[in-house]
Design a protein around this motif. Structure first.
Motif, PDB file in Angstrom:
ATOM      1  N   ASP A  89       7.068   2.564   8.895  1.00 38.81           N
ATOM      2  CA  ASP A  89       5.994   2.131   7.999  1.00 38.81           C
ATOM      3  C   ASP A  89       6.273   2.547   6.552  1.00 38.81           C
ATOM      4  OD1 ASP A  89       4.893   4.919   7.609  1.00 38.81           O
ATOM      5  OD2 ASP A  89       4.448   4.720   9.730  1.00 38.81           O
ATOM      6  N   ASN A  90       7.143   3.556   6.362  1.00 39.74           N
ATOM      7  CA  ASN A  90       7.541   4.022   5.024  1.00 39.74           C
ATOM      8  C   ASN A  90       6.352   4.499   4.183  1.00 39.74           C
ATOM      9  OD1 ASN A  90      10.469   3.566   5.094  1.00 39.74           O
ATOM     10  ND2 ASN A  90       9.910   1.400   5.238  1.00 39.74           N
ATOM     11  N   CYS A  91       5.360   5.092   4.818  1.00 39.84           N
ATOM     12  CA  CYS A  91       4.170   5.563   4.107  1.00 39.84           C
ATOM     13  C   CYS A  91       4.209   7.084   3.953  1.00 39.84           C
ATOM     14  CB  CYS A  91       2.899   5.163   4.851  1.00 39.84           C
ATOM     15  SG  CYS A  91       2.652   3.379   4.976  1.00 39.84           S
ATOM     16  N   GLY A  92       3.865   7.548   2.767  1.00 36.60           N
ATOM     17  CA  GLY A  92       3.808   8.985   2.538  1.00 36.60           C
ATOM     18  C   GLY A  92       2.591   9.631   3.171  1.00 36.60           C
ATOM     19  N   ILE A  93       1.496   8.871   3.286  1.00 38.21           N
ATOM     20  CA  ILE A  93       0.255   9.353   3.895  1.00 38.21           C
ATOM     21  C   ILE A  93      -0.101   8.427   5.054  1.00 38.21           C
ATOM     22  CG2 ILE A  93      -2.229   9.694   3.579  1.00 38.21           C
ATOM     23  CD1 ILE A  93      -0.693  11.809   2.160  1.00 38.21           C
ATOM     24  N   PRO A 125       0.837  -1.209   0.000  1.00 39.49           N
ATOM     25  CA  PRO A 125       0.000   0.000   0.000  1.00 39.49           C
ATOM     26  C   PRO A 125       0.866   1.252   0.000  1.00 39.49           C
ATOM     27  CG  PRO A 125      -0.704  -1.564   1.691  1.00 39.49           C
ATOM     28  CD  PRO A 125       0.617  -2.041   1.187  1.00 39.49           C
ATOM     29  N   LYS A 126       0.235   2.395  -0.213  1.00 37.17           N
ATOM     30  CA  LYS A 126       0.953   3.676  -0.210  1.00 37.17           C
ATOM     31  C   LYS A 126       0.529   4.561   0.952  1.00 37.17           C
ATOM     32  CE  LYS A 126       1.055   3.557  -5.293  1.00 37.17           C
ATOM     33  NZ  LYS A 126      -0.014   2.599  -5.574  1.00 37.17           N
ATOM     34  N   CYS A 127      -0.365   4.044   1.793  1.00 32.69           N
ATOM     35  CA  CYS A 127      -0.817   4.814   2.940  1.00 32.69           C
ATOM     36  C   CYS A 127      -1.154   3.843   4.066  1.00 32.69           C
ATOM     37  CB  CYS A 127      -2.034   5.670   2.586  1.00 32.69           C
ATOM     38  SG  CYS A 127      -3.396   4.745   1.812  1.00 32.69           S
ATOM     39  N   CYS A 128      -1.246   4.354   5.286  1.00 32.32           N
ATOM     40  CA  CYS A 128      -1.505   3.474   6.430  1.00 32.32           C
ATOM     41  C   CYS A 128      -2.372   4.184   7.460  1.00 32.32           C
ATOM     42  CB  CYS A 128      -0.198   2.992   7.058  1.00 32.32           C
ATOM     43  SG  CYS A 128       0.772   4.318   7.822  1.00 32.32           S
ATOM     44  N   PHE A 130      -7.436   6.431   0.884  1.00 30.89           N
ATOM     45  CA  PHE A 130      -7.037   7.814   0.636  1.00 30.89           C
ATOM     46  C   PHE A 130      -6.841   7.982  -0.864  1.00 30.89           C
ATOM     47  CE2 PHE A 130      -3.853  11.060  -0.228  1.00 30.89           C
ATOM     48  CZ  PHE A 130      -4.405  12.155   0.424  1.00 30.89           C
ATOM     49  N   ASN A 131      -7.605   8.897  -1.465  1.00 29.40           N
ATOM     50  CA  ASN A 131      -7.539   9.135  -2.911  1.00 29.40           C
ATOM     51  C   ASN A 131      -7.638   7.847  -3.721  1.00 29.40           C
ATOM     52  OD1 ASN A 131      -7.413  11.844  -2.473  1.00 29.40           O
ATOM     53  ND2 ASN A 131      -5.368  12.144  -3.294  1.00 29.40           N
ATOM     54  N   GLY A 132      -8.481   6.930  -3.251  1.00 29.29           N
ATOM     55  CA  GLY A 132      -8.725   5.694  -3.973  1.00 29.29           C
ATOM     56  C   GLY A 132      -7.796   4.559  -3.620  1.00 29.29           C
ATOM     57  N   GLU A 133      -6.674   4.836  -2.968  1.00 36.18           N
ATOM     58  CA  GLU A 133      -5.730   3.791  -2.581  1.00 36.18           C
ATOM     59  C   GLU A 133      -6.140   3.204  -1.232  1.00 36.18           C
ATOM     60  OE1 GLU A 133      -2.126   1.409  -2.343  1.00 36.18           O
ATOM     61  OE2 GLU A 133      -3.227   2.327  -3.988  1.00 36.18           O
ATOM     62  N   GLU A 134      -6.276   1.877  -1.163  1.00 32.36           N
ATOM     63  CA  GLU A 134      -6.626   1.235   0.104  1.00 32.36           C
ATOM     64  C   GLU A 134      -5.415   1.219   1.022  1.00 32.36           C
ATOM     65  OE1 GLU A 134      -8.341  -2.982   1.917  1.00 32.36           O
ATOM     66  OE2 GLU A 134      -8.477  -2.582  -0.250  1.00 32.36           O
ATOM     67  N   CYS A 135      -5.586   1.729   2.217  1.00 35.92           N
ATOM     68  CA  CYS A 135      -4.480   1.869   3.162  1.00 35.92           C
ATOM     69  C   CYS A 135      -4.336   0.622   4.034  1.00 35.92           C
ATOM     70  CB  CYS A 135      -4.697   3.095   4.046  1.00 35.92           C
ATOM     71  SG  CYS A 135      -4.905   4.642   3.143  1.00 35.92           S
ATOM     72  N   CYS A 190       6.750  -1.653   8.182  1.00 38.01           N
ATOM     73  CA  CYS A 190       6.868  -1.833   6.723  1.00 38.01           C
ATOM     74  C   CYS A 190       5.504  -1.898   6.040  1.00 38.01           C
ATOM     75  CB  CYS A 190       7.674  -3.085   6.385  1.00 38.01           C
ATOM     76  SG  CYS A 190       9.407  -3.017   6.866  1.00 38.01           S
ATOM     77  N   ALA A 191       4.524  -1.152   6.557  1.00 34.60           N
ATOM     78  CA  ALA A 191       3.176  -1.180   5.974  1.00 34.60           C
ATOM     79  C   ALA A 191       3.199  -0.825   4.499  1.00 34.60           C
ATOM     80  CB  ALA A 191       2.268  -0.218   6.739  1.00 34.60           C
ATOM     81  N   CYS A 192       4.049   0.120   4.123  1.00 35.92           N
ATOM     82  CA  CYS A 192       4.141   0.541   2.719  1.00 35.92           C
ATOM     83  C   CYS A 192       5.441   0.081   2.075  1.00 35.92           C
ATOM     84  CB  CYS A 192       4.008   2.053   2.619  1.00 35.92           C
ATOM     85  SG  CYS A 192       2.412   2.673   3.201  1.00 35.92           S
TER      86      CYS A 192
END
Length: 645
Positions: free
Chosen positions: A483-487, A407-410, A606-611, A427-429
């Motif tokens: 987690d390395n997530c931008g959001i 994923p790109k968010c968490c 978030f913005n269509g991406e499943e976190c 390491c979620a993202c």
């Protein structure tokens, strides 16, 4: 004597019958549908030579023949090949991958769907007087497979036509090298077209792309590319669009969008220079075989040379139709120069292998371009009629979840009844490339105190260690990775009383990218029906997506800013942040158990991406069934009054 003679006769007949050759393999002559034949032709052992036989690589060559024996034309054929030996498909003649990926590609886990190119339609014997060159196509495969050594043969599990309305029985084996099957039309399938229809009907998808040729000349043409979002939770930000030119075409000019690189060197050093000796190459936009198209900024929307195209120039943002239908479409014009032998005005090859992606958005897989009935646009003559374009192709893209894509968010969880924050997962993202002696990719993320939310991960170590010691929690060595997530989004159960409850949602942007017209969608299986209001966001309960609350920024708050420097030179950087409280009633959700999990989302986008979401909730050791204390009610009332002011 007679009985002996009779016995010898019977024995002779039985011997003759047992000596008869086996029946011939099934023939295409017996098939009145679409005949498929997969044949393994050769292979050899490849270096490196390994001791583990299951990992030993072997090359393979095979063919797949598709023959249309039906009475209707097979338009835009697609075929599934169920590769099963960790195959890497290196090349495939007369076909492209139907999901837009390029070869070489790993296909041995789930098989591969291939689409026809350049021969995408297979005519019938009735149409061609039995001309098999127009009725059939032969695909030649080359690739690598693992673990199947001679004399064993690496055949696929299945081959089948995947066009709508066809059913294919499991293929039968002919000898050790061949699979055969005859696919027929499903009698229960109700097509939305007739046999006489010239074009396939338009298909539905999460995102559709139209490639409409608006003007065609000898050697070049203009096309309008229109991308339309149909998914209520899908969107794109700063979109990048890619495709492959298959006949050495090149882009001369564009309006409404641009290529990320302006470069004509591939043409100057290629066959295009000989075909167009008088062309001013300094004005040519791009000659890459696989160009990247990007959107233009809004300030160029009315530019005479680059803009003046409806739905252009949005900085690469395509919103869900429910947010703003006018912004769910993006379009641009492109001028393309063709190459021999397809210079004729009527011969147009659309680009293949389409792919589109955004900065922090869902993953889209796009199918091949399919010829559809020509689109209609308002006439430019001023007469109030529609004009039909020269030719149209449709590309259908759908949101997918790649198995290994992170994923790109968490999301983190917290609640009024527990001081600790359940953070985003380790390491979620995705994990850093080098983790040895720096951090653990398997250790669970450490619980955090509330003040740590606004601190970047690299500056949280002291806070997290002190919090673990205070709460007597174990500390791993090495410490868990980020987690390395931008959001990241924090969901906080704010209050819980006998008639309702509330939650606070906070969105943090740890990247430098600013997101305009952002949105958050929250799936709550047992609580969504009780949603009442979002106080600082525009929040609605979606009607087309079950149990989902859709939130976006109000006017003036619809920008999620990027990370900025702290107020002092040595202060840590501060994330962009948006926050609101949500109120819920229990009247429509009797029996809801807020503190035991019902008050937390089951999915968050978030913005269509499943976190990525935690698998545990904050613990309420003092939780008791029934109404909470008067103090909690007073806290809720004061908080909501404060927010409304």
């Amino acid at each position: 004597m007679a009985s002996t003679t009779f016995s010898l006769l019977i024995f002779s007949l039985l011997s003759l019958s047992s000596a008869q050759p086996p029946p011939p393999p099934p023939s295409s002559d017996t098939c009145n549908g679409v005949w498929l034949t997969y044949a393994y032709t050769s292979g050899k052992k490849l270096h490196p030579f390994l001791k583990n036989p299951s990992k030993q690589p072997f090359s393979f060559k095979s063919t797949l023949t598709i023959l249309n024996n039906d009475e209707i034309e097979l338009k835009s054929w697609r075929v599934f090949v169920g590769f099963q030996h960790n195959e890497i498909l290196v090349s495939a003649s007369n076909a492209i991958t139907a999901d837009g990926s390029n070869l070489p590609s790993v296909v041995g886990e789930d098989g591969v769907v291939l689409a026809g190119y350049p021969q995408s339609d297979l005519k019938t014997g009735i149409q061609t007087a039995g001309d098999e060159q127009q009725m059939s196509v032969k695909l030649e495969f080359e690739g690598t497979q693992f673990g199947v050594a001679p004399p064993n043969v690496p055949l696929p599990t299945n081959v089948s036509i995947v066009n709508d309305g066809y059913v294919c029985p499991k293929p039968s084996k002919s000898g050790n090298f061949t699979l055969n099957t005859c696919c027929s039309r499903d009698p229960d399938f109700k097509p939305n077209m007739t046999i006489s229809d010239k074009f396939l009907p338009r298909q539905k998808g999460d995102l559709t792309i139209m490639y409409d040729v608006t003007k065609s000349y000898e050697g070049n043409y203009w096309a309008q590319v229109t991308m339309t979002n149909h998914n209520p939770l899908g969107r794109l930000d700063y979109w990048n669009l890619n495709w492959d030119w298959m006949q050495d075409e090149f882009i001369v000019a564009m309006k409404g969008a641009y290529t990320d690189i302006v470069d004509a060197n591939d043409c100057i050093n290629g066959p295009q220079a000989a075909q167009y000796p008088g062309l001013d190459w300094s004005t040519v936009l791009n000659c890459e075989r696989r160009p990247t198209i990007i959107d233009l900024p809004p300030q160029l929307a009315n530019d005479t040379n680059l803009g003046k195209i409806p739905y252009c120039c949005r900085n690469g943002t395509i919103l869900p139709p429910g947010m703003d239908e006018s912004k769910s479409v993006s379009a641009f014009l492109i001028q393309v120069n063709k190459m021999p032998p397809k210079l004729n005005q009527s011969l147009i090859d659309p680009p293949q292998n389409w792919q589109i992606k955004g900065i922090l958005n869902p993953t889209y897989k796009c199918g091949p371009p399919v010829r559809v009935s020509p689109s209609e646009f308002p006439s430019t003559s001023g007469v109030p009629v529609n004009a039909t374009v020269f030719a149209s192709w449709q590309v259908v893209c759908n949101i997918t979840k790649p198995k290994k894509a992170a994923p790109k968010c968490c999301v983190s969880f917290s609640a009024y009844f527990n001081e600790s924050i359940v953070p985003c997962k380790t390491c979620a993202c995705g994990c850093p490339e080098t983790t040895s002696q720096t951090c653990s990719t398997t250790a669970p993320a450490m619980f955090l105190p509330p003040e740590a939310q606004l601190v970047p991960f690299d500056n949280r170590t002291k806070l997290a260690l002190a919090w673990a010691q205070i709460n007597h929690r174990p500390i791993s060595n090495p410490l868990p990775c980020s987690d390395n997530c931008g959001i990241s989004v924090n969901w906080h159960v704010f209050t819980d009383y006998n008639k309702g409850w509330s939650a606070r949602v906070t969105v943090f942007n740890w990247d430098e990218t600013t997101f305009a017209d952002w949105f958050v969608a929250v799936e709550m299986k047992n609580a969504a029906a009780g949603f009442e209001k979002a106080y600082s966001f525009n929040g609605t309960l979606m009607t087309d997506v079950n149990d989902t609350i859709f939130m976006q920024g109000l006017e003036g708050l619809n920008y999620l800013m990027g990370e900025t420097n702290g107020s002092k030179p040595l202060d840590p950087r501060v994330p962009g942040k948006q926050q609101s409280v949500l109120s819920f009633t229990k009247k429509t959700t009797p029996g809801i158990r807020v503190a035991e999990g019902d008050g937390f989302p089951t999915k968050l986008y978030f913005n269509g991406e499943e976190c990525s979401i935690p698998k545990i909730f904050p613990i309420n050791s003092a939780y008791k069934k029934g109404p909470v204390t008067v103090i909690s009610v007073l806290i809720a009332v004061v908080a909501l009054i404060f927010i409304e002011q």
